[in-house]
Design a protein around this motif. Structure first.
Motif, PDB file in Angstrom:
ATOM      1  N   UNK A 288       0.820  -1.211   0.000  1.00  0.00           N
ATOM      2  CA  UNK A 288       0.000   0.000   0.000  1.00  0.00           C
ATOM      3  C   UNK A 288       0.856   1.264   0.000  1.00  0.00           C
ATOM      4  N   UNK A 289       0.278   2.325  -0.584  1.00  0.00           N
ATOM      5  CA  UNK A 289       0.843   3.659  -0.437  1.00  0.00           C
ATOM      6  C   UNK A 289       0.565   4.161   0.977  1.00  0.00           C
ATOM      7  N   UNK A 290       1.218   5.253   1.398  1.00  0.00           N
ATOM      8  CA  UNK A 290       0.964   5.767   2.746  1.00  0.00           C
ATOM      9  C   UNK A 290      -0.500   6.098   3.024  1.00  0.00           C
ATOM     10  N   UNK A 291      -1.281   6.437   1.970  1.00  0.00           N
ATOM     11  CA  UNK A 291      -2.695   6.758   2.185  1.00  0.00           C
ATOM     12  C   UNK A 291      -3.594   5.518   2.188  1.00  0.00           C
ATOM     13  N   UNK A 292      -2.997   4.345   2.077  1.00  0.00           N
ATOM     14  CA  UNK A 292      -3.761   3.102   2.115  1.00  0.00           C
ATOM     15  C   UNK A 292      -4.125   2.529   0.767  1.00  0.00           C
ATOM     16  N   UNK A 293      -3.860   3.259  -0.322  1.00  0.00           N
ATOM     17  CA  UNK A 293      -4.169   2.766  -1.662  1.00  0.00           C
ATOM     18  C   UNK A 293      -3.360   1.507  -1.964  1.00  0.00           C
ATOM     19  N   UNK A 294      -4.030   0.477  -2.475  1.00  0.00           N
ATOM     20  CA  UNK A 294      -3.315  -0.715  -2.903  1.00  0.00           C
ATOM     21  C   UNK A 294      -2.321  -0.351  -3.995  1.00  0.00           C
ATOM     22  N   UNK A 295      -1.096  -0.870  -3.872  1.00  0.00           N
ATOM     23  CA  UNK A 295      -0.013  -0.511  -4.792  1.00  0.00           C
ATOM     24  C   UNK A 295       0.679  -1.781  -5.267  1.00  0.00           C
ATOM     25  N   UNK A 296       0.037  -2.490  -6.204  1.00  0.00           N
ATOM     26  CA  UNK A 296       0.571  -3.772  -6.618  1.00  0.00           C
ATOM     27  C   UNK A 296       0.322  -4.813  -5.538  1.00  0.00           C
ATOM     28  N   UNK A 297       1.060  -5.914  -5.612  1.00  0.00           N
ATOM     29  CA  UNK A 297       0.791  -7.027  -4.703  1.00  0.00           C
ATOM     30  C   UNK A 297       2.083  -7.740  -4.328  1.00  0.00           C
ATOM     31  N   UNK A 298       1.915  -8.755  -3.496  1.00  0.00           N
ATOM     32  CA  UNK A 298       2.995  -9.707  -3.201  1.00  0.00           C
ATOM     33  C   UNK A 298       2.623 -11.085  -3.715  1.00  0.00           C
ATOM     34  N   UNK A 299       1.650 -11.139  -4.595  1.00  0.00           N
ATOM     35  CA  UNK A 299       1.147 -12.405  -5.115  1.00  0.00           C
ATOM     36  C   UNK A 299       2.195 -13.115  -5.973  1.00  0.00           C
ATOM     37  N   UNK A 300       2.196 -14.425  -5.916  1.00  0.00           N
ATOM     38  CA  UNK A 300       2.977 -15.253  -6.838  1.00  0.00           C
ATOM     39  C   UNK A 300       1.997 -16.147  -7.592  1.00  0.00           C
ATOM     40  N   UNK A 301       2.427 -16.672  -8.738  1.00  0.00           N
ATOM     41  CA  UNK A 301       1.489 -17.390  -9.586  1.00  0.00           C
ATOM     42  C   UNK A 301       1.068 -18.743  -9.010  1.00  0.00           C
ATOM     43  N   UNK A 302       1.923 -19.366  -8.206  1.00  0.00           N
ATOM     44  CA  UNK A 302       1.483 -20.611  -7.574  1.00  0.00           C
ATOM     45  C   UNK A 302       0.343 -20.343  -6.593  1.00  0.00           C
ATOM     46  N   UNK A 303       0.419 -19.208  -5.890  1.00  0.00           N
ATOM     47  CA  UNK A 303      -0.674 -18.857  -4.985  1.00  0.00           C
ATOM     48  C   UNK A 303      -1.913 -18.449  -5.772  1.00  0.00           C
ATOM     49  N   UNK A 304      -1.725 -17.791  -6.910  1.00  0.00           N
ATOM     50  CA  UNK A 304      -2.858 -17.445  -7.770  1.00  0.00           C
ATOM     51  C   UNK A 304      -3.620 -18.699  -8.174  1.00  0.00           C
ATOM     52  N   UNK A 305      -2.894 -19.752  -8.545  1.00  0.00           N
ATOM     53  CA  UNK A 305      -3.533 -21.019  -8.911  1.00  0.00           C
ATOM     54  C   UNK A 305      -4.336 -21.570  -7.739  1.00  0.00           C
ATOM     55  N   UNK A 306      -3.723 -21.584  -6.559  1.00  0.00           N
ATOM     56  CA  UNK A 306      -4.434 -22.113  -5.384  1.00  0.00           C
ATOM     57  C   UNK A 306      -5.670 -21.269  -5.071  1.00  0.00           C
ATOM     58  N   UNK A 307      -5.565 -19.951  -5.238  1.00  0.00           N
ATOM     59  CA  UNK A 307      -6.718 -19.084  -4.972  1.00  0.00           C
ATOM     60  C   UNK A 307      -7.866 -19.387  -5.927  1.00  0.00           C
ATOM     61  N   UNK A 308      -7.549 -19.616  -7.201  1.00  0.00           N
ATOM     62  CA  UNK A 308      -8.603 -19.934  -8.163  1.00  0.00           C
ATOM     63  C   UNK A 308      -9.295 -21.239  -7.805  1.00  0.00           C
ATOM     64  N   UNK A 309      -8.515 -22.241  -7.447  1.00  0.00           N
ATOM     65  CA  UNK A 309      -9.106 -23.520  -7.040  1.00  0.00           C
ATOM     66  C   UNK A 309      -9.950 -23.320  -5.784  1.00  0.00           C
ATOM     67  N   UNK A 310      -9.475 -22.466  -4.876  1.00  0.00           N
ATOM     68  CA  UNK A 310     -10.244 -22.168  -3.679  1.00  0.00           C
ATOM     69  C   UNK A 310     -11.564 -21.478  -3.968  1.00  0.00           C
ATOM     70  N   UNK A 311     -11.642 -20.779  -5.093  1.00  0.00           N
ATOM     71  CA  UNK A 311     -12.890 -20.124  -5.495  1.00  0.00           C
ATOM     72  C   UNK A 311     -13.848 -21.096  -6.180  1.00  0.00           C
ATOM     73  N   UNK A 312     -13.403 -22.324  -6.420  1.00  0.00           N
ATOM     74  CA  UNK A 312     -14.287 -23.326  -6.990  1.00  0.00           C
ATOM     75  C   UNK A 312     -13.969 -23.757  -8.402  1.00  0.00           C
TER      76      UNK A 312
END
Length: 374
Positions: A288-312
């Motif tokens: 996040x930026x100092x004002x709280x705005x999301x500023x990119x991520x710490x996501x990795x693609x292996x976690x992205x895959x797991x998140x999609x499977x977690x969504x069904x």
């Protein structure tokens, strides 16, 4: 000498229970079609392809020099076998520096590094009224400006706000020149989004984020994407987009695919990091930026895959959204799928979808640092 791995292999025709043989490219896949639920063996999937990467391991693409190589190595240890290094909106000299570094990394892949296919020019040709976490250096562009930048590094994707003066014509010129144009960081209307698609734009940069939202009387850019897009990228870290919005997009956009929008904070502990010229904070599971705005991520693609499977999503569908669809979007038929003759970019996962091995163009990638960088 060729390598061979046995398990549940995801091919374009479906799951094969058998053996995949490869060196730089896949030479053979042998076995029989089978449901992976009927055994307990590993999954063998196409390597992940990430078309929106700002950083990792404490390094930011905008640093130039060897920063991209460090970033490519960090993401390789999470299963990313191909990536686009992504710029920020910045003064011209900063963008030139970043592209020079991307160009060097794209020219030759180092051991243990993801293949850098080129650059995603996310800035500076965006709307200053919809910067999101981008610094305030947005400007309009002409074709000559983009061609000059393309000489420093191959520009594979270019994010453009189509409502800026001259940008609809620019979208057509870039598309005619063989470049992929995405709509993003935009205050455009639904009609302006549709017009950009008609002029040759093909996708949307981090769908839902930094663009006009959907209202039933003013559909906005999100409405244009949901109604007309075949491809769009989104960030499945479950912070940038609500799961319900992801599910709506999955029903509307046939080839919705994942990106990480990862920053230098990826693989690092909580604390302060750089994103272009801005200081950002890794905290509360995000950046996040100092004002709280999301500023990119710490996501990795292996976690992205797991998140999609977690969504069904079933694993084959989720795999396509972290590999094949991105490859097809860039017109890379030899990437993003496991078939004889394609590059041996593959990942091996256990039954809990944790990485066990990564191969990039047939080269084994050491995963020793994966656990410490989660």
């Amino acid at each position: 000498m060729s390598d061979a791995i046995e398990g549940n292999i995801l091919t374009p025709a479906g799951w094969v229970h058998g053996e995949i043989t490869f060196d730089e490219r896949i030479s053979a896949i042998t076995g029989s079609q089978a449901n992976p639920a009927q055994n307990e063996e590993v999954y063998i999937l196409p390597g992940f392809i990430d078309l929106h990467v700002h950083g990792g391991g404490g390094k930011d693409v905008m640093e130039g020099g060897d920063a991209v190589r460090t970033i490519a190595a960090v993401h390789a240890r999470h299963g990313t076998t191909c990536m686009l290094a992504t710029t920020m909106t910045a003064p011209p000299e900063d963008i030139d520096l970043a592209l020079e570094g991307i160009g060097l990394a794209a020219a030759k892949r180092g051991k243990g590094e993801a293949r850098v296919l080129g650059a995603h020019l996310e800035g500076p040709f965006i709307n200053s009224g919809k910067l999101g976490a981008q610094p305030p250096y947005a400007r309009s562009a002409k074709l000559a400006d983009v061609k000059k930048l393309d000489q420093l590094a191959p520009l594979k994707l270019i994010t453009v706000a189509p409502e800026l003066e001259g940008h609809l014509e620019l979208v057509k010129e870039l598309s005619d020149a063989g470049m992929r144009v995405q709509i993003g960081h935009t205050l455009g209307t639904y009609d302006e989004g549709v017009a950009a698609l008609e002029h040759g734009a093909h996708g949307f940069t981090h769908l839902f984020n930094a663009m006009t939202g959907l209202h039933h009387r003013e559909p906005g850019i999100v409405g244009a994407a949901l109604a007309h897009a075949r491809y769009a990228e989104f960030i499945p870290d479950l912070l940038h987009v609500h799961p319900g919005a992801i599910k709506a997009a999955l029903r509307c956009i046939p080839r919705l695919y994942c990106v990480t929008d990862s920053t230098s904070a990826t693989g690092m502990p909580d604390g302060e990091y750089m994103l272009g010229r801005q200081t950002v904070m890794r905290c509360m599971g995000g950046v996040r930026l100092p004002d709280g705005t999301l500023a990119g991520s710490t996501l990795t693609m292996d976690q992205a895959l797991r998140n999609l499977v977690g969504l069904g999503l079933d694993l084959a569908d989720a795999s396509a959204r972290v590999s094949m669809y991105a490859a097809d979007y860039l017109g890379l038929p030899e990437r993003g799928r496991l078939a004889p003759g394609t590059y041996a970019d593959l990942v091996v996962l256990d039954r809990d979808l944790n990485l066990k091995a990564v191969y990039i163009e047939g080269e084994f990638c050491d995963l020793d640092d994966v656990e410490s960088s989660r």
